[in-house]
Design an enzyme around this catalytic site. Structure first.
Site, PDB file in Angstrom:
ATOM      1  N   GLU A 162       0.810  -1.216   0.000  1.00 47.24           N
ATOM      2  CA  GLU A 162       0.000   0.000   0.000  1.00 47.24           C
ATOM      3  C   GLU A 162       0.845   1.268   0.000  1.00 47.24           C
ATOM      4  O   GLU A 162       0.381   2.350   0.333  1.00 47.24           O
ATOM      5  CB  GLU A 162      -0.966  -0.013   1.182  1.00 47.24           C
ATOM      6  CG  GLU A 162      -1.838  -1.251   1.228  1.00 47.24           C
ATOM      7  CD  GLU A 162      -3.265  -1.033   0.738  1.00 47.24           C
ATOM      8  OE1 GLU A 162      -3.799   0.060   0.908  1.00 47.24           O
ATOM      9  OE2 GLU A 162      -3.846  -1.994   0.184  1.00 47.24           O
ATOM     10  N   HIS A 230      -3.792   2.069   7.761  1.00 45.45           N
ATOM     11  CA  HIS A 230      -2.408   2.297   7.357  1.00 45.45           C
ATOM     12  C   HIS A 230      -1.637   2.863   8.551  1.00 45.45           C
ATOM     13  O   HIS A 230      -2.211   3.546   9.410  1.00 45.45           O
ATOM     14  CB  HIS A 230      -2.318   3.300   6.192  1.00 45.45           C
ATOM     15  CG  HIS A 230      -2.884   2.791   4.912  1.00 45.45           C
ATOM     16  ND1 HIS A 230      -3.715   3.549   4.109  1.00 45.45           N
ATOM     17  CD2 HIS A 230      -2.741   1.602   4.277  1.00 45.45           C
ATOM     18  CE1 HIS A 230      -4.061   2.850   3.046  1.00 45.45           C
ATOM     19  NE2 HIS A 230      -3.486   1.664   3.133  1.00 45.45           N
ATOM     20  N   CYS A 347      -2.539  11.525   3.721  1.00 43.98           N
ATOM     21  CA  CYS A 347      -3.001  10.623   2.656  1.00 43.98           C
ATOM     22  C   CYS A 347      -2.889  11.275   1.285  1.00 43.98           C
ATOM     23  O   CYS A 347      -2.656  10.611   0.281  1.00 43.98           O
ATOM     24  CB  CYS A 347      -4.452  10.216   2.902  1.00 43.98           C
ATOM     25  SG  CYS A 347      -4.680   8.998   4.210  1.00 43.98           S
TER      26      CYS A 347
END
Length: 416
Positions: A162, A230, A347
């Site tokens: 990711e 995350h 993000c």
């Protein structure tokens, strides 16, 4: 060659919508089915970029991917009668969160002296697994100078990767050799652990990193269960500073010891659970922040406005600013549209340490381009998208035309 850190923010795409596709992302799930406001979302993102351009003097961006993804709809044999998640996946605008675009190792860390980027495969979630081919095209274009960059395809899909959202770098200065910290999750919990340990180890080898300058740490399963899908939801690093929640890692002291063994200058700024609960840290995205070093040498933390509105979070921030710690200022920014879908300031950006002169200038922001972005977004991005609008002919034409118009205005029609 002058190396500096450039934040490449994802421009929020015209198909931005709340379908709740991301299992384990509590914010996304809680807004599933709500109307979305793509124009506001994108303008909020541009405003954040403008602020950091003013603070740092350099800022990059990546473009929305083509949506709806008709090729994915074909592979799903979509006929309009399937589950909502399959219906919505080809419309996902989640590439706006460029922290998931790739893992980046700057030139001072690598064996060949190039900046290496590995595009993330994002295989855990259908709506994100479709992104990497188009993201790779942008990375290969933006960082096409082969003398300074090496852009890699994704790791095998057996290993979920990711990107930079699970990767941190510690160093004395961005242009000096650093220690790279890879954070992974263990499978088997209530929510999927999206970053596989072997994906991180494979990337470290492919980038030619010194094994003694790599640290592999397990994320706290309790943090994943609480919605920290995350690592960048519970910790962020910049130069010598690790800003982290007490419950970020499975073995807290072991994690700090492992990092210090590779980077003795580590300075940990830890927020205790007694001051800010894990749940409140995740709700406000205190750690999904941009920790920046200003030209003056001072560090500032760019947080969502939700942090300012939380008594416990802002109280702790005020105490931190009043202390003599390394983080001297906390600056709230409005990214509410992104936050409602589970993505804060961190993000929205991919950090790349390089010489700006080696980057394709079409991907670098200046005031004129910011004006262009705001103008085209204001004129062409949908004001609102309701769940029932997806796949309507009107919205489809509007979204496609808006993206293509912006690419034309930025001289990036080769991405159409």
């Amino acid at each position: 060659m002058t190396l500096t850190e450039i934040n490449f923010d994802g421009i929020v795409g015209p198909s931005h919508n709340y379908a709740g596709l991301s299992l384990g992302n509590i914010a996304s799930a809680s807004h599933k089915g709500d109307p979305s406001y793509p124009r506001d979302a994108a303008l909020q993102g541009v405003a954040k970029m403008r602020g950091n351009l003013e603070r740092l003097g350099v800022q990059g961006f990546l473009l929305p991917l083509p949506r709806p993804n008709h090729a994915l709809a074909e592979r799903l044999a979509y006929d309009g009668t399937e589950a909502p998640a399959l219906r919505a996946a080809p419309w996902s605008a989640s590439s706006m969160w460029t922290a998931n675009a790739a893992t980046v190792s700057p030139a001072p860390d690598t064996k060949d002296g190039k900046c290496h980027l590995t595009v993330a495969n994002l295989v855990t979630m259908l709506h994100r697994a479709q992104e990497w081919p188009d993201t790779l095209r942008q990375l290969e274009l933006a960082f096409s100078d082969a003398a300074h960059f090496a852009v890699h395809g994704p790791v095998p899909v057996t290993f979920g990767d990711e990107g930079a959202a699970n990767h941190m770098r510690l160093c004395e200065g961005h242009g000096s050799e650093g220690v790279e910290v890879f954070v992974y999750g263990r499978p088997g919990g209530r929510f999927p652990a999206r970053q596989h340990e072997q994906a991180s180890r494979l990337i470290a080898r492919a980038h030619g990193l010194d094994p003694d300058k790599c640290v592999f740490i397990e994320q706290n399963p309790a943090a994943i269960e609480a919605g920290a899908f995350h690592n960048d939801v519970v910790s962020v690093a910049n130069e010598r500073v690790l800003f982290t929640h007490e419950e970020a890692f499975a073995d807290r002291e072991g994690a700090y010891d492992a990092i210090r063994a590779a980077f003795p200058a580590l300075e940990v700024v830890e927020v205790p659970s007694s001051a800010v609960s894990l749940g409140e840290a995740i709700r406000t995205y205190l750690f999904n922040a941009q920790l920046l070093t200003l030209p003056s040498g001072e560090m500032v933390l760019i947080v969502p406005t939700e942090c300012r509105e939380s008594e416990s979070v802002w109280g702790w921030c005020e105490q931190m600013m009043a202390s003599n710690g390394p983080i001297r200022e906390v600056i709230p920014v409005d990214v509410r549209q992104s936050m409602a879908n589970g993505g804060g300031p961190a993000c929205l950006r991919l950090r790349v340490v390089c010489d700006p002169a080696t980057v394709d200038p079409r991907f670098l922001l200046d005031e004129a381009k910011a004006d262009t972005l705001e103008s085209f977004i204001g004129d062409t991005w949908p004001e609102q998208i309701d769940p029932g609008d997806l796949w309507s002919e009107t919205l489809t034409k509007s979204v496609v035309a808006a993206r293509e118009a912006l690419l034309g205005a930025l001289d990036l029609r080769d991405l159409i």
